[in-house]
Design a protein around this motif. Structure first.
Motif, PDB file in Angstrom:
ATOM      1  N   MET A   8      41.345   7.920  86.890  1.00  0.00           N
ATOM      2  CA  MET A   8      42.110   6.692  86.905  1.00  0.00           C
ATOM      3  C   MET A   8      41.479   5.640  87.803  1.00  0.00           C
ATOM      4  N   ALA A 771      45.488   0.596  84.526  1.00  0.00           N
ATOM      5  CA  ALA A 771      46.116   0.708  85.843  1.00  0.00           C
ATOM      6  C   ALA A 771      47.184  -0.374  85.927  1.00  0.00           C
ATOM      7  N   PHE A 816      48.326   4.986  86.894  1.00  0.00           N
ATOM      8  CA  PHE A 816      47.090   5.059  86.134  1.00  0.00           C
ATOM      9  C   PHE A 816      47.359   5.829  84.849  1.00  0.00           C
TER      10      PHE A 816
END
Length: 827
Positions: A8, A771, A816
């Motif tokens: 992420m 994100a 994420f």
């Protein structure tokens, strides 16, 4: 299993290359020049009951396309507010939903199905809760701002939101699958299968979704898997759509959807020591962003929905006759723990096994909900349990022109029938103390509420095209409305059954002038009407006339004025729209903050008073003034940017509202502490249950303005794939929230979402990393004006308990995720 955070973080690093942004009606920007050209082309809307360019409509319309929903990973209806400025959507984990736009709010617990913002699914009116679920296989969403009603559905003062599901493709088999997983243990998968049964004549589309997440992501400090479980929100739905077009003059569509949802949510808290600076007296110390609750059981909710919509169009001699029908039903239930201050927690009260029991002849609602959700708590917790079965049906017929009459006039004429039934049963469990540490009796109060409403209306709208530049339009709607409501509390009727009948007429008028293909100005005026509110939640056995005036209101009326312009530039690569408006309300339905009042309830066979709190409603004069703007520009063939701004100042002027006024100065108290019964009775006066104050101030607690920005850039990775980066930035300014609470002011903040990935140039697949809230921005969005407290009933009266915690809500933390989308054949 959680997704690797290193993956992420890599996504955030890649996606930070983009310029952040937002768009009003930003359409898909493919990784080719042809795809990017869609941004500068016309966005087609049906705001005026016919397909036309967004830039030709003389009113503010926000559009969210199917591509935008996919690209920005919009997983539920509330996420729409991130791309539509000035729109605030909220919903609890159970079944209460609300919307605010143009400075005025809609709360179904105050207004029922009579919304300031009306909702539609496939052109049929629908209760808001049906839409506040997981989003899947949606074709387009449109927010029409300002008074509505002379062209579609029901009258609404602030606007309407229309959602259309994707229709079957009659010519090609197709399949779409969309999978999302995040590091917050959120997983969503949706699919659609398109099947032409008879080519170019009959087709079906099957779509479904499974969505599993942690809801508000607030956990109980007592979470042990037995008495307290982890929060969750699970949604399962399936939808079937049929499209039938046997000739070029006849078409019909039918949709059926069933949805099941269950959830468990907790109320977030913060230790008083972080608010007042005084030492904490109740361990553990809980910070604002620990996302923790002190509740044992939280609120469990469950609902089952069924929705049917259908429509048919018959075309003849340049006219079209249309019929739209719908039927939907909802079985909803909730168990909400009533010990928010945690008075009955161990060690004061030991954990004991108990069962839910109701007096003979009363529906065992709590027991029923426990069985439905598989969650009958065994600890010493007391509940308010609700079970309702809502039903709605609507039928609308319209006759409209497809070809202009005499080359000048377009028209729409029609009628609507809309009927709602909303019966519900509620059980309040009230513990009666024998000693400060022992329950002597559990008082069960069954509350049976019944309600239904029927609206019949006729409407007409005519538009005259005077030459190539001038357009004049006007419309009327005549409304007949009838409603019935009753409430039985503990076997008695605190207020008589009510049957109300109203009739009203509303109007709209507009003029637009197009100087050339790229510049248009317009002005509109419109009125609106909606029935008065009958607020749910005050179950006092001895309401006074003053108290009743704050939950049973007269009809609301309003008049709105708007001027605006719409412009395109640089060969339509750029677009700029601006509108200014004012709206005046009489008897605006204002739901204020909770206030203390004297509540009479059955207690051991005797009706006794105690201190309670409730957020009453009031019919007040109000004015809203505002401005809305949008701009978009195609900087390069594969790089676009767009921005939106919305400002709305809704003000109440000398309205009479329910209030907490312990010092008797006629002004609502700020941060009022929990009073004793004697203090409250002295403040409200003899023979009264609640104080009243004259109030001038904000009509909603939503921020006055917000803005957003969106951008996307595409580039070639290989012959078989393109790359992209996109961003979405929202800014919310400082906000004072509740004027009677000095502890819930919110400092301005920005939220940034970033996305990056690769896709097939033809759009058959896309992989993206995203994100949300990239910088993990943290803000307390609301905080109670005093610590959580409870007025605990005893055999002889009541005692006050004040906890060491404040109830709060905060921004969602950083998230994420990864998304995979595959599309084969027709989309």
């Amino acid at each position: 299993m959680k997704i690797s955070k290193s993956l992420m973080l890599a996504s955030a690093g890649l996606v930070s290359l983009t310029s952040p942004a937002v768009a009003q009606g930003l359409v898909e920007t493919q990784g080719t020049e042809a795809g990017n050209a869609e941004l500068t082309g016309d966005i087609v809307v049906t705001a005026r009951r016919r397909e036309e360019s967004l830039q030709d409509v003389p009113q503010t319309v926000n559009v969210v396309t199917a591509d935008q929903i996919d690209k920005l990973n919009i997983r539920n209806f509330r996420d729409i507010q991130a791309v539509v400025p000035g729109l605030t959507l909220s919903g609890t984990g159970s079944f209460s939903t609300s919307a605010t736009v143009r400075g005025v709010a809609f709360n179904p617990e105050a207004s029922g199905n009579n919304a300031t913002v009306e909702f539609y699914l496939n052109d049929a009116p629908i209760s808001s809760n049906f839409l506040f679920q997981s989003m899947f296989d949606v074709g387009q969403l449109e927010l029409l701002r300002g008074p509505q009603g002379t062209l579609r559905g029901r009258a609404s003062p602030s606007g309407s939101i229309t959602v259309t599901t994707r229709r079957p493709d009659l010519g090609e088999v197709g399949m779409v699958a969309n999978l999302t997983a995040t590091d917050s243990d959120a997983y969503k998968g949706d699919f659609a299968l398109n099947l032409p049964i008879i080519r170019d004549m009959l087709g079906v589309r099957i779509a479904g979704v499974y969505d599993d997440n942690d809801g508000n992501r607030v956990h109980s400090i007592k979470e042990d898997g037995q008495f307290s479980r982890a929060p969750f929100r699970e949604t399962k739905a399936i939808r079937a759509t049929a499209r039938f077009e046997p000739t070029d003059w006849l078409s019909a569509n039918f949709m059926y959807q069933t949805l099941e949802q269950q959830n468990l949510q907790y109320g977030q808290v913060q230790s008083a020591s972080f608010v007042t600076g005084a030492p904490s007296v109740a361990p553990p110390a809980i910070g604002a962003f620990d996302r923790l609750a002190i509740e044992d059981a939280g609120t469990v909710g469950a609902q089952n929905q069924e929705i049917y919509t259908w429509n048919a169009d018959l075309r003849f001699v340049g006219q079209v006759f249309s019929y739209v029908g719908s039927y939907n039903s909802q079985d909803f239930a909730s168990m909400g723990a009533q010990d928010g201050a945690d008075y009955f927690a161990p060690p004061r009260f030991p954990l004991v096994q108990r069962q839910f029991r109701d007096p003979a002849g009363n529906e065992a609602v709590c027991a029923e909900q426990g069985v439905r959700t598989g969650t009958i708590p065994t600890n010493q917790v007391y509940f308010q349990c609700t079970h309702g079965r809502a039903m709605r049906e609507s039928h609308e017929i319209r006759l409209a022109s497809e070809e202009r009459l005499a080359g000048i006039f377009d028209y729409v004429i029609g009628g609507l029938y809309d009927r709602n039934k909303t019966p519900s049963r509620l059980t309040q469990e009230t513990p009666i103390l024998a000693t400060p540490t022992r329950v002597g009796l559990i008082n069960l109060t069954p509350i049976v509420r019944d309600g239904n409403s029927t609206e019949k209306s006729g409407f007409a709208n005519v538009t005259a095209h005077v030459g190539d530049s001038l357009e004049l339009s006007g419309g009327l709607r005549y409304i007949e409305y009838k409603s019935f409501s009753s409430i039985v509390t503990g076997g008695t009727r605190p207020i008589p059954d009510q049957t109300e009948k109203f009739d009203a007429t509303i109007y709209t008028a507009s003029a637009k002038y197009r100087f050339n293909d790229d510049f248009m100005v317009y002005a509109t005026v419109g009125s609106s009407w909606r029935p008065g509110a009958f607020a749910v939640g005050d179950f006092n056995l001895r309401p006074t006339p003053r108290e009743q005036s704050f939950f049973d209101l007269p009809p609301e009326t309003s008049t709105s004025y708007e001027i605006g312009l719409k412009a395109s530039f640089f060969d339509k690569r750029g677009r700029f729209n601006l509108s200014l408006y004012r709206q005046d309300f009489d008897d605006y339905v204002y739901r204020g903050p909770s206030v203390y009042y004297v509540n009479y309830a059955l207690q051991g066979g005797v009706v006794r008073p105690a201190v309670a709190s409730f957020n009453f409603v009031a019919g007040v004069p109000a004015r809203v003034e505002g401005v809305e703007a949008e701009a978009s520009f195609q900087i390069m063939p594969r790089w676009s940017v767009a921005a939106n701004f919305s400002y709305a100042d809704g003000r109440i002027r000398n309205g009479l509202v329910a209030c907490t006024d312990l010092n008797g100065d006629g002004v609502p108290d700020v941060n009022a502490p929990l009073p004793t019964l004697a203090q409250l009775q002295a403040a409200v006066g003899a023979g009264e249950n609640v104080s009243q104050c004259e109030f001038s101030g904000r009509a909603t607690f939503a921020p006055k303005w917000n803005a957003n920005l969106q951008s996307e850039a595409g580039f070639t990775l290989a012959d078989w794939s393109d790359g992209f980066v996109r961003g979405l930035l929202n800014y919310t300014p400082d906000n004072a929230n509740d004027p009677n609470n000095s502890l819930d002011d919110v400092k301005g903040y920005a939220l940034l979402n970033l996305y990056t990935g690769a896709r097939d140039p033809d759009g058959s697949w896309e992989v993206s990393l995203f994100a949300k809230n990239v910088f993990n921005t943290q803000r307390i969005l609301s905080r109670g004006g005093a610590p959580l407290s409870a007025s605990i009933r005893t055999f002889t009266g009541s005692l006050n308990y004040v906890s060491d915690y404040y109830g709060i809500s905060t921004l969602a933390p950083r998230e994420f995720g990864i998304n995979l989308r595959v599309a084969l054949g027709s989309r």
